[in-house]
Design a protein around this motif. Structure first.
Motif, PDB file in Angstrom:
ATOM      1  N   SER A   1      -1.696  -2.833  35.609  1.00  0.00           N
ATOM      2  CA  SER A   1      -2.928  -2.945  34.999  1.00  0.00           C
ATOM      3  C   SER A   1      -3.739  -1.731  35.537  1.00  0.00           C
ATOM      4  O   SER A   1      -3.740  -1.682  36.943  1.00  0.00           O
ATOM      5  N   THR A   2      -4.318  -0.850  34.922  1.00  0.00           N
ATOM      6  CA  THR A   2      -5.244   0.114  35.448  1.00  0.00           C
ATOM      7  C   THR A   2      -6.295  -0.132  34.776  1.00  0.00           C
ATOM      8  O   THR A   2      -6.831  -0.815  33.717  1.00  0.00           O
ATOM      9  N   PRO A   3      -7.652   0.289  35.523  1.00  0.00           N
ATOM     10  CA  PRO A   3      -9.161   0.427  35.041  1.00  0.00           C
ATOM     11  C   PRO A   3      -9.149   0.938  33.527  1.00  0.00           C
ATOM     12  O   PRO A   3      -8.598   2.056  33.188  1.00  0.00           O
ATOM     13  N   PHE A   4      -9.878   0.266  32.698  1.00  0.00           N
ATOM     14  CA  PHE A   4      -9.879   0.671  31.376  1.00  0.00           C
ATOM     15  C   PHE A   4     -11.398   1.501  31.420  1.00  0.00           C
ATOM     16  O   PHE A   4     -12.268   0.864  31.907  1.00  0.00           O
ATOM     17  N   ILE A   5     -11.421   2.764  31.333  1.00  0.00           N
ATOM     18  CA  ILE A   5     -12.563   3.611  31.370  1.00  0.00           C
ATOM     19  C   ILE A   5     -13.119   4.176  30.184  1.00  0.00           C
ATOM     20  O   ILE A   5     -12.316   4.614  29.285  1.00  0.00           O
ATOM     21  N   GLN A   6     -14.245   3.838  29.725  1.00  0.00           N
ATOM     22  CA  GLN A   6     -14.805   4.310  28.718  1.00  0.00           C
ATOM     23  C   GLN A   6     -16.159   4.863  28.861  1.00  0.00           C
ATOM     24  O   GLN A   6     -16.889   4.210  29.405  1.00  0.00           O
ATOM     25  N   ALA A   7     -16.304   6.332  28.624  1.00  0.00           N
ATOM     26  CA  ALA A   7     -17.535   7.124  29.022  1.00  0.00           C
ATOM     27  C   ALA A   7     -18.080   7.497  27.853  1.00  0.00           C
ATOM     28  O   ALA A   7     -17.437   7.908  26.964  1.00  0.00           O
ATOM     29  N   MET A   8     -19.481   7.696  28.150  1.00  0.00           N
ATOM     30  CA  MET A   8     -19.976   8.420  26.814  1.00  0.00           C
ATOM     31  C   MET A   8     -21.307   9.214  27.603  1.00  0.00           C
ATOM     32  O   MET A   8     -21.986   8.589  28.619  1.00  0.00           O
ATOM     33  N   THR A   9     -21.827  10.243  26.749  1.00  0.00           N
ATOM     34  CA  THR A   9     -23.178  10.682  27.072  1.00  0.00           C
ATOM     35  C   THR A   9     -24.151  10.385  26.078  1.00  0.00           C
ATOM     36  O   THR A   9     -23.816  10.582  24.888  1.00  0.00           O
ATOM     37  N   VAL A  10     -25.320   9.944  26.541  1.00  0.00           N
ATOM     38  CA  VAL A  10     -26.615   9.496  25.499  1.00  0.00           C
ATOM     39  C   VAL A  10     -27.630  10.605  25.929  1.00  0.00           C
ATOM     40  O   VAL A  10     -28.105  10.746  27.156  1.00  0.00           O
ATOM     41  N   THR A  11     -28.390  11.234  25.009  1.00  0.00           N
ATOM     42  CA  THR A  11     -29.364  11.938  25.217  1.00  0.00           C
ATOM     43  C   THR A  11     -30.549  11.412  24.201  1.00  0.00           C
ATOM     44  O   THR A  11     -30.495  11.061  23.227  1.00  0.00           O
ATOM     45  N   ALA A  12     -31.452  11.075  25.183  1.00  0.00           N
ATOM     46  CA  ALA A  12     -32.864  10.292  24.589  1.00  0.00           C
ATOM     47  C   ALA A  12     -33.854  11.511  24.699  1.00  0.00           C
ATOM     48  O   ALA A  12     -34.127  11.939  25.721  1.00  0.00           O
ATOM     49  N   THR A  13     -34.540  11.754  23.577  1.00  0.00           N
ATOM     50  CA  THR A  13     -35.682  12.480  23.650  1.00  0.00           C
ATOM     51  C   THR A  13     -36.958  11.841  23.229  1.00  0.00           C
ATOM     52  O   THR A  13     -36.827  10.936  22.163  1.00  0.00           O
ATOM     53  N   ALA A  14     -37.883  11.792  24.140  1.00  0.00           N
ATOM     54  CA  ALA A  14     -39.174  11.068  23.776  1.00  0.00           C
ATOM     55  C   ALA A  14     -39.985  12.222  23.232  1.00  0.00           C
ATOM     56  O   ALA A  14     -40.046  13.188  23.564  1.00  0.00           O
ATOM     57  N   SER A  15     -41.159  11.725  22.420  1.00  0.00           N
ATOM     58  CA  SER A  15     -42.029  12.207  21.806  1.00  0.00           C
ATOM     59  C   SER A  15     -43.123  12.769  22.780  1.00  0.00           C
ATOM     60  O   SER A  15     -44.100  13.627  22.635  1.00  0.00           O
ATOM     61  N   GLN A  16     -43.163  11.993  23.840  1.00  0.00           N
ATOM     62  CA  GLN A  16     -44.426  12.067  25.025  1.00  0.00           C
ATOM     63  C   GLN A  16     -43.582  12.335  26.006  1.00  0.00           C
ATOM     64  O   GLN A  16     -42.424  11.937  26.523  1.00  0.00           O
ATOM     65  N   PRO A  17     -44.345  13.265  27.004  1.00  0.00           N
ATOM     66  CA  PRO A  17     -43.676  13.600  28.387  1.00  0.00           C
ATOM     67  C   PRO A  17     -43.536  12.406  29.245  1.00  0.00           C
ATOM     68  O   PRO A  17     -44.458  11.443  29.370  1.00  0.00           O
ATOM     69  N   LEU A  18     -42.428  12.406  29.940  1.00  0.00           N
ATOM     70  CA  LEU A  18     -42.029  11.429  30.871  1.00  0.00           C
ATOM     71  C   LEU A  18     -41.566  12.113  32.404  1.00  0.00           C
ATOM     72  O   LEU A  18     -40.924  13.155  32.112  1.00  0.00           O
ATOM     73  N   TYR A  19     -42.221  11.196  33.449  1.00  0.00           N
ATOM     74  CA  TYR A  19     -41.574  11.690  34.679  1.00  0.00           C
ATOM     75  C   TYR A  19     -40.112  11.441  34.789  1.00  0.00           C
ATOM     76  O   TYR A  19     -39.790  10.527  34.214  1.00  0.00           O
ATOM     77  N   GLU A  20     -39.418  12.153  35.899  1.00  0.00           N
ATOM     78  CA  GLU A  20     -38.152  11.761  36.118  1.00  0.00           C
ATOM     79  C   GLU A  20     -38.190  10.492  36.539  1.00  0.00           C
ATOM     80  O   GLU A  20     -37.291   9.813  36.267  1.00  0.00           O
ATOM     81  N   ASN A  21     -39.070  10.013  37.423  1.00  0.00           N
ATOM     82  CA  ASN A  21     -38.804   8.561  37.922  1.00  0.00           C
ATOM     83  C   ASN A  21     -39.055   7.659  36.967  1.00  0.00           C
ATOM     84  O   ASN A  21     -38.466   6.550  37.036  1.00  0.00           O
ATOM     85  N   GLN A  22     -39.679   8.161  36.050  1.00  0.00           N
ATOM     86  CA  GLN A  22     -40.008   7.118  34.684  1.00  0.00           C
ATOM     87  C   GLN A  22     -38.672   7.129  34.163  1.00  0.00           C
ATOM     88  O   GLN A  22     -37.961   5.942  33.715  1.00  0.00           O
ATOM     89  N   TRP A  23     -37.906   7.914  33.977  1.00  0.00           N
ATOM     90  CA  TRP A  23     -36.425   7.999  33.092  1.00  0.00           C
ATOM     91  C   TRP A  23     -35.493   7.175  34.237  1.00  0.00           C
ATOM     92  O   TRP A  23     -34.817   6.370  33.469  1.00  0.00           O
TER      93      TRP A  23
END
Length: 167
Positions: free
Chosen positions: A118-140
């Protein structure tokens, strides 16, 4: 096992789960946007065969524990003796699902006659979320932590925290 019958169904489930998790993340952090964030992701769900039981016996099958695919069974044989290590997910740090990878940290043992492990099953993905209002890095980052908790509640387990990269 609640496995999606088609790739389209799997993609729709991912999209729905992501949208709900991001909505929960925004609410949990008291961030209210006039327009919900736009999500872009590319996800190609693998076509898999889930093994009966919680041990690797057959090559190129997958072991699911509590509804989450944790291990991939790999080896040179077609059928072999059971392999231990894919029997308890409660101590594994695992991941599956959006914006992450799925894997397990516990080692597996291999039957000397079987060559199936048995080996670890790895499923990776990238998600890009775009907000209509600016958010600070710590909020993200706060949203990402909340999103991860929401997805983990849906049996999508992570081996690391969701990474936020501002564009």
């Amino acid at each position: 096992m609640n496995q999606s019958p088609t790739a389209d169904v799997a993609n729709n489930r991912v999209k729905t789960d992501l949208n709900l998790a991001i909505g929960q993340g925004l609410t949990a952090n008291q961030i209210y946007l006039y327009i919900p964030p736009t999500l872009n992701f590319t996800f190609t769900p693998p076509s898999i065969t889930i093994a009966d039981g919680n041990k690797c016996i057959t090559d190129n099958t997958y072991v699911a524990i509590s509804g989450t695919v944790i291990y991939k069974c790999v080896g040179s044989g077609v059928t072999a003796s059971p392999v231990t290590g894919a029997t308890d997910a409660s101590t594994d740090s695992t991941t599956t699902g959006p914006s992450t990878s799925t894997g397990a940290s516990s080692g597996s043992t291999q039957s000397s006659s079987s060559k199936i492990k048995s080996t670890p099953f790895i499923q990776a993905m990238t998600v890009t979320a775009t907000a209509s209002q600016p958010l600070y890095e710590n909020q993200w980052n706060q949203i990402a932590r909340s999103v991860q908790k929401a997805l983990e509640a849906k049996q999508m387990l992570f081996d690391d925290e969701i990474q936020v990269a501002l564009l």
